[in-house]
Write an enzyme that holds these catalytic residues in place. Structure first.
Site, mmCIF file in Angstrom:
data_model
loop_
_atom_site.group_PDB
_atom_site.id
_atom_site.type_symbol
_atom_site.label_atom_id
_atom_site.label_comp_id
_atom_site.label_asym_id
_atom_site.label_seq_id
_atom_site.Cartn_x
_atom_site.Cartn_y
_atom_site.Cartn_z
ATOM 1 N N GLU A 34 0.879 -1.167 0.000
ATOM 2 C CA GLU A 34 0.000 0.000 0.000
ATOM 3 C C GLU A 34 0.919 1.220 0.000
ATOM 4 O OE1 GLU A 34 -2.835 0.284 3.216
ATOM 5 O OE2 GLU A 34 -3.490 2.261 2.508
ATOM 6 N N ARG A 259 4.613 -12.566 10.161
ATOM 7 C CA ARG A 259 5.357 -11.388 9.746
ATOM 8 C C ARG A 259 6.665 -11.300 10.513
ATOM 9 N NH1 ARG A 259 1.675 -7.320 9.358
ATOM 10 N NH2 ARG A 259 3.193 -5.675 9.339
ATOM 11 N N LYS A 269 4.079 0.783 9.738
ATOM 12 C CA LYS A 269 4.185 2.036 8.995
ATOM 13 C C LYS A 269 3.613 3.199 9.791
ATOM 14 C CE LYS A 269 2.713 0.173 5.099
ATOM 15 N NZ LYS A 269 2.226 0.031 3.707
HETATM 16 P P1 ATP Z 1 -0.541 -1.546 6.648
HETATM 17 O O1 ATP Z 1 -0.866 -1.701 8.079
HETATM 18 O O2 ATP Z 1 -0.339 -0.146 6.214
HETATM 19 O O3 ATP Z 1 -1.362 -2.393 5.715
HETATM 20 P P2 ATP Z 1 1.530 -3.398 6.034
HETATM 21 O O4 ATP Z 1 2.761 -3.534 6.860
HETATM 22 O O5 ATP Z 1 0.591 -4.534 5.928
HETATM 23 O O6 ATP Z 1 0.906 -2.110 6.592
HETATM 24 P P3 ATP Z 1 1.527 -3.288 3.164
HETATM 25 O O7 ATP Z 1 2.034 -2.216 2.286
HETATM 26 O O8 ATP Z 1 0.082 -3.587 3.127
HETATM 27 O O9 ATP Z 1 1.971 -2.910 4.622
HETATM 28 O O10 ATP Z 1 2.383 -4.603 2.943
HETATM 29 C C1 ATP Z 1 2.709 -5.145 1.696
HETATM 30 C C2 ATP Z 1 3.008 -6.603 1.854
HETATM 31 O O11 ATP Z 1 4.088 -6.784 2.752
HETATM 32 C C3 ATP Z 1 1.829 -7.348 2.437
HETATM 33 O O12 ATP Z 1 1.671 -8.559 1.727
HETATM 34 C C4 ATP Z 1 2.213 -7.581 3.861
HETATM 35 O O13 ATP Z 1 1.642 -8.742 4.355
HETATM 36 C C5 ATP Z 1 3.738 -7.681 3.773
HETATM 37 N N1 ATP Z 1 4.362 -7.275 5.038
HETATM 38 C C6 ATP Z 1 4.194 -6.119 5.696
HETATM 39 N N2 ATP Z 1 4.876 -6.111 6.848
HETATM 40 C C7 ATP Z 1 5.519 -7.295 6.935
HETATM 41 C C8 ATP Z 1 6.391 -7.899 7.899
HETATM 42 N N3 ATP Z 1 6.746 -7.263 9.017
HETATM 43 N N4 ATP Z 1 6.855 -9.137 7.648
HETATM 44 C C9 ATP Z 1 6.503 -9.778 6.524
HETATM 45 N N5 ATP Z 1 5.699 -9.281 5.581
HETATM 46 C C10 ATP Z 1 5.194 -8.051 5.770
HETATM 47 MG MG MG Z 2 -1.371 -4.258 4.612
#
Ligand code: ATP
Ligand code: MG
Length: 572
Positions: A34, A259, A269
């Site tokens: 995102e 994660r 974020k």
């Molecule tokens: P938000 O809360 O803004 O959705 P997010 O950390 O999920 O934050 P995204 O941009 O939606 O951010 O994440 C993109 C991809 O990265 C998603 O598939 C998410 O599952 C993965 N991702 C995000 N944070 C982690 C993490 N700490 N470890 C592994 N994968 C992650």
């Molecule tokens: Mg997300």
């Protein structure tokens, strides 16, 4: 089979699909950021996983910006994410997509669900919707608007789209089951009204799809086979499946993994944005940030990050990975590639009394003992030098082997020197050492075979260039800054996370270095040239110290405790 090809529970699922020909042997993943922040090391894990799986099976991986919330998304983030992905070394060719590209199709799918009686326009207020939803222990209640006729829903949804409602006045909901044990299935919201222009679709839309409604359908449109996401979405999978089954379109498989969490930092974020906006760091790419941009500026390499992600692996169990595991990989990498140079961070002047005043010798120095092809360079040696202040003690304890009054040590690539005299200022601070060198020891060995216990780094005072060093410690002083519920995570920001030392003295060889060049300052740490360097002054960021300080500290902390216990034992 190479390490990075080892199996895990996800590859087991894919292998089973391939055996049963569920996706006709195809493997097509996606990475769906995102654009509401910069990528961080947690995203790197997801990136390595999604692109890695595609590579392993000879499949494809799409880049898809999940831009369904115009209130929080910006072009700056799209550009930064693209740059970071490229830098990590992944290729998506022309397969970059945006969820917003599918807004028309998603709208049609929503209309289809209304038509078959599985979606309705709800006019409860947001507070009422929350209240009606129930809780983990209580079932939800049905909205009075739930059983509207299809025609009315179609008209109201069209009115939502056309801007006939204010934000919060109406939503479109899926008609599933208000008593479901899974709260996500209690008539989830599909569309909400947002009177915000979208960076890509402008003013076209007044309604925007929720993540859950957009994500699976976007996967389906792109013919993704395996939609890999983090564990928080496990409870959303029934909804992911419900939408696809009820709209009756191609159905990818969602798979969840744990994660990545990292000690001494935060990887949300929302929290990283606060660190930037509240000025705890200098920006998203501050070298203390766990962002890809921050790690790059800190001197990390793509391969160190990728190896770290491989080592951490994928699993279903939540946990926190210790920061020193990440540091281990950059040390391994830089040990093989970084050019060694000598630099003095905390200088102490040394005058070699018996060295000719105007003489300068060029000493041959090895660029990288781990890589013969890196060759050698010449380092100027002269009468007045700087050594590291820590390398001298006037009254050394038993285990201190470096320079002290009357003691002989080796200057790397140069001579043996002996400390003859210590000069102090009016306050009693040591300001200069008077030493003698042995001309017979050029190159660092004595013809009579006598030995010294220490080899020190040094620079020639008249030849050294002055630079700025930025020494980083962990951004948080606590291992788990998010664990204390009574405190805000910012309370644990380490006040000593950045120390600027200006000037430091570096051998002249680095004069022509450019931003991004990496060095090992011998006996100190790895450093990278920062982009804020100018023609007049280089700025060096400390990437990582040479040894694992953290482990050393742990060991030190452990030792006295043991001894104390042993001493106490006879008495008790
Ligand atoms: P938000 O809360 O803004 O959705 P997010 O950390 O999920 O934050 P995204 O941009 O939606 O951010 O994440 C993109 C991809 O990265 C998603 O598939 C998410 O599952 C993965 N991702 C995000 N944070 C982690 C993490 N700490 N470890 C592994 N994968 C992650
Ligand atoms: Mg997300």
């Amino acid at each position: 089979m190479p390490d990075d090809n080892s199996s895990n529970f996800i590859t087991d699922i894919i292998d089973a699909h391939n055996d049963s020909a569920r996706f006709a042997g195809r493997v097509h993943t996606r990475f769906p950021p995102e654009p509401n922040g910069y990528l961080h090391i947690g995203h790197a894990k997801s990136i390595c996983l999604n692109f890695g799986i595609a590579e392993r099976y000879g499949g494809l991986c799409n880049l898809r910006f999940d831009d369904t919330n115009p209130a929080k998304e910006e072009q700056e983030y799209i550009d930064a994410i693209t740059e970071d992905l490229r830098w990590l070394g992944y290729q998506w060719h022309d397969r970059v997509y945006f969820a917003s590209d599918y807004f028309d199709q998603l709208y049609d799918m929503a209309v289809e669900l209304i038509r078959i009686g599985r979606a309705y326009v709800d006019e409860l207020t947001p507070e009422q919707i929350r209240e009606y939803r129930g809780s983990l222990t209580e079932p939800g209640r049905e909205s009075p608007y739930r059983n509207r006729p299809v025609e009315e829903n179609l008209a109201l949804f069209e009115k939502m789209r056309a801007g006939g409602f204010q934000e919060g006045e109406a939503v479109l909901r899926a008609k599933i089951d208000m008593s479901s044990g899974n709260i996500n299935m209690r008539d989830p919201v599909m569309y909400r009204i947002l009177d915000t222009p979208h960076p890509r679709t402008g003013d076209k839309w007044k309604i925007y799809p929720m993540y859950d409604f957009a994500h699976g359908q976007s996967d389906s449109i792109e013919a993704i086979t395996h939609s890999i996401c983090t564990l928080e979405y496990e409870d959303h999978r029934p909804l992911y499946d419900w939408y696809l089954d009820n709209i009756e379109i191609y159905h990818p498989q969602q798979i969840e993994f744990a994660r990545l969490n990292l000690s001494h930092t935060v990887l949300s974020k929302r929290k990283l944005i606060r660190l930037v906006e509240e000025g705890y760091v200098r920006g998203w790419d501050d070298p203390r940030m766990p962002t890809i941009a921050g790690l790059r500026r800190r001197g990390y390499t793509p391969s160190a990050i990728r190896r770290f992600c491989e080592e951490v692996g994928v699993g279903k169990v939540k946990g926190v990975v210790a920061l020193h595991k990440l540091e281990y990989h950059i040390r391994q990498d830089l040990n093989k590639t970084a050019l060694r140079v000598m630099a003095v961070i905390n200088p102490l002047k040394v005058v070699i009394e018996n060295y000719p005043d105007d003489q300068v010798e060029q000493m041959e120095a090895i660029n990288n003992p781990e890589d013969e092809s890196a060759g050698t360079r010449r380092v100027p040696f002269s009468k007045v030098l700087y050594i590291e202040r820590d390398d001298f003690m006037e009254d050394p304890p038993r285990k201190f082997f470096r320079l002290a009054p009357g003691r002989e040590v080796r200057l790397r690539y140069a001579y043996f020197i002996t400390c003859k005299d210590v000069i102090k200022d009016a306050d009693g601070n040591v300001v200069e050492l008077r030493c003698a060198y042995d001309p017979e020891t050029r190159g660092g060995a004595a013809p009579d075979g006598r030995r010294v216990k220490a080899t020190l780094h040094w620079v020639s005072a008249q030849h050294a260039i002055k630079a700025e060093a930025r020494l980083y410690e962990t951004l948080f002083s606590e291992e788990y800054p998010e664990n204390d519920r009574d405190k805000d995570f910012t309370d644990f920001v380490n006040p000593d996370s950045l120390t600027v030392v200006d000037p430091i003295y570096v051998e002249p060889h680095v004069k022509s270095a450019r931003a991004g060049d990496r060095f090992q300052f011998e006996r100190l740490a790895y450093f990278v040239v920062d982009e804020e360097s100018t023609a007049e002054k280089l700025v060096f960021n400390r990437t990582v110290t040479l040894r694992d300080q953290w482990r050393k500290a742990q060991k030190r902390a452990g030792k006295p405790a043991k001894r104390r216990r042993r001493r106490k034992a006879p008495q008790g």
